[in-house]
Write a protein that holds these residues in place. Sequence first.
Motif, PDB file in Angstrom:
ATOM      1  N   GLU A  60      -3.161  14.275  -6.180  1.00 18.35           N
ATOM      2  CA  GLU A  60      -2.064  13.704  -6.932  1.00 18.35           C
ATOM      3  C   GLU A  60      -0.921  14.698  -7.146  1.00 18.35           C
ATOM      4  O   GLU A  60      -1.128  15.870  -7.405  1.00 18.35           O
ATOM      5  CB  GLU A  60      -2.557  13.208  -8.291  1.00 18.35           C
ATOM      6  CG  GLU A  60      -3.478  12.006  -8.202  1.00 18.35           C
ATOM      7  CD  GLU A  60      -3.816  11.446  -9.564  1.00 18.35           C
ATOM      8  OE1 GLU A  60      -3.244  11.943 -10.554  1.00 18.35           O
ATOM      9  OE2 GLU A  60      -4.623  10.522  -9.635  1.00 18.35           O
ATOM     10  N   LEU A 106      -2.771  12.697   1.218  1.00 15.02           N
ATOM     11  CA  LEU A 106      -3.959  12.040   1.757  1.00 15.02           C
ATOM     12  C   LEU A 106      -4.806  13.059   2.499  1.00 15.02           C
ATOM     13  O   LEU A 106      -4.366  13.657   3.483  1.00 15.02           O
ATOM     14  CB  LEU A 106      -3.564  10.903   2.697  1.00 15.02           C
ATOM     15  CG  LEU A 106      -4.712  10.240   3.468  1.00 15.02           C
ATOM     16  CD1 LEU A 106      -5.629   9.493   2.514  1.00 15.02           C
ATOM     17  CD2 LEU A 106      -4.180   9.307   4.545  1.00 15.02           C
ATOM     18  N   THR A 128      -0.184   4.325  -2.116  1.00 17.08           N
ATOM     19  CA  THR A 128      -1.420   5.020  -1.758  1.00 17.08           C
ATOM     20  C   THR A 128      -1.181   6.178  -0.807  1.00 17.08           C
ATOM     21  O   THR A 128      -1.852   7.219  -0.899  1.00 17.08           O
ATOM     22  CB  THR A 128      -2.401   4.028  -1.109  1.00 17.08           C
ATOM     23  OG1 THR A 128      -2.657   2.967  -2.026  1.00 17.08           O
ATOM     24  CG2 THR A 128      -3.709   4.719  -0.731  1.00 17.08           C
ATOM     25  N   TYR A 129      -0.224   6.036   0.083  1.00 12.85           N
ATOM     26  CA  TYR A 129      -0.043   7.023   1.148  1.00 12.85           C
ATOM     27  C   TYR A 129       1.229   7.865   0.995  1.00 12.85           C
ATOM     28  O   TYR A 129       1.625   8.560   1.918  1.00 12.85           O
ATOM     29  CB  TYR A 129      -0.031   6.312   2.500  1.00 12.85           C
ATOM     30  CG  TYR A 129      -1.325   5.596   2.789  1.00 12.85           C
ATOM     31  CD1 TYR A 129      -2.405   6.289   3.314  1.00 12.85           C
ATOM     32  CD2 TYR A 129      -1.468   4.243   2.510  1.00 12.85           C
ATOM     33  CE1 TYR A 129      -3.606   5.648   3.570  1.00 12.85           C
ATOM     34  CE2 TYR A 129      -2.673   3.588   2.760  1.00 12.85           C
ATOM     35  CZ  TYR A 129      -3.735   4.292   3.283  1.00 12.85           C
ATOM     36  OH  TYR A 129      -4.932   3.658   3.531  1.00 12.85           O
ATOM     37  N   ILE A 169      -7.018  11.305  -2.409  1.00 14.91           N
ATOM     38  CA  ILE A 169      -5.609  11.559  -2.636  1.00 14.91           C
ATOM     39  C   ILE A 169      -5.449  12.717  -3.615  1.00 14.91           C
ATOM     40  O   ILE A 169      -6.048  12.720  -4.694  1.00 14.91           O
ATOM     41  CB  ILE A 169      -4.895  10.313  -3.202  1.00 14.91           C
ATOM     42  CG1 ILE A 169      -5.064   9.114  -2.262  1.00 14.91           C
ATOM     43  CG2 ILE A 169      -3.421  10.607  -3.446  1.00 14.91           C
ATOM     44  CD1 ILE A 169      -4.432   9.285  -0.912  1.00 14.91           C
ATOM     45  N   ASN A 185       0.794  -1.242   0.000  1.00 16.31           N
ATOM     46  CA  ASN A 185       0.000   0.000   0.000  1.00 16.31           C
ATOM     47  C   ASN A 185       0.821   1.284   0.000  1.00 16.31           C
ATOM     48  O   ASN A 185       0.264   2.363   0.139  1.00 16.31           O
ATOM     49  CB  ASN A 185      -0.942   0.010   1.207  1.00 16.31           C
ATOM     50  CG  ASN A 185      -0.201   0.112   2.536  1.00 16.31           C
ATOM     51  OD1 ASN A 185       1.020   0.162   2.584  1.00 16.31           O
ATOM     52  ND2 ASN A 185      -0.949   0.131   3.633  1.00 16.31           N
TER      53      ASN A 185
END
Length: 376
Positions: free
Chosen positions: A364, A355, A350-351, A362, A347
Amino acid sequence: TTLGNIHITDISSDLNNAIICAGGLFGCVDCNITLTAPTWNGTIESKYGDDIYCPTKIGGIIALANGVVNITDATISGNLTTAHVFPTKTSQIYNNSMGGVVGECNNSITIKNSNNTAELYWDRAGSKQRVQYNSAAVGGIVGRINEGTALFENCHNKVNIYNGCYNNASYDANAGANCSGGIVGCYGQTKYGVSGTLTVKNCSNQGELRAMRGFAGGIVGFAKNATIEECSFSVGRFATNDLNPHAGGIIAGAYDSTIKDCTVKVDVHCQTGGSCSARGGGIVGFSSGVTTIENCSYFGNITFTPTKDVTSNEYVGGIVALGNEDTTVKNCRYGGSVKGVAISPNNFLTYAAGLDCNTGEIIEVTLSDISYWDGE
């Protein structure tokens, strides 16, 4: 070598709007100056009441430098403290500064091979009085740099930096926001910009950081046009019981800057403060303009504490909390946890950045070659 104590108290209201300068060797320096192996060990304390409107500059060697500064092999120890009760006169603008070596500089500055072990403590004497545009910049080596080219190489801070000055302004306001940095508090942190560049190379911080309603960075609080490389923050922490809205393991606020080859292994904590939204990142808290984060490593726990109902603009990230379309993160690695989520090889993408603490969405930024790191 200078040993001794400086205490500033009982300032007359006749001096309102005067600049108070307290330095271990020099108060205010208007000429160019070169110092080799200056040493100071003592206490500098400034304390006065709520009828005084005086910007204050405090430095272990120089309080305020208006000429070009070159310092090598400085050693600072002792305590630099303030306890000010600021007035409620909100129209006043106060630019306050405190640095282990130099408090504030209005010209080019070079400091190399220097160490600070003097505790830096900026307080407001427990007062609940509030000044909207009152800011303090506190740095382990230099508090505030307003103009000129700045270079810091092989400099190290080993003590806590506490910035409790009351402020509720953003970085682009006339006075700017509060800033705390292990090496530099802030460089060019007003809406007027800065002519020059900041380079911080092979520097480290080992102290706790606190910046009330402002920017707290392991190496630099806030900077424009900066290059920070080969720096580390691996012993120390961010205060968890105070308001550090913008927190970054290397830099809390980066504008048109490059951060590369840096390592952070401490927990990063951010907390909403008044009108200041929280952003906490392993390397960078908040980035704007064209900013690049490259070949950096972070391991630790990134936490967020709201002190009001969270509605928007609260971000955390393993590398950067909040960037824009011109923020680039490449060849970086990180691990630990982000807002209570354990980071794993499954993951970590993702973080890594942006965040939203409220929605979970999220924001970008440009990511490339990001990898998981177990801290070893």
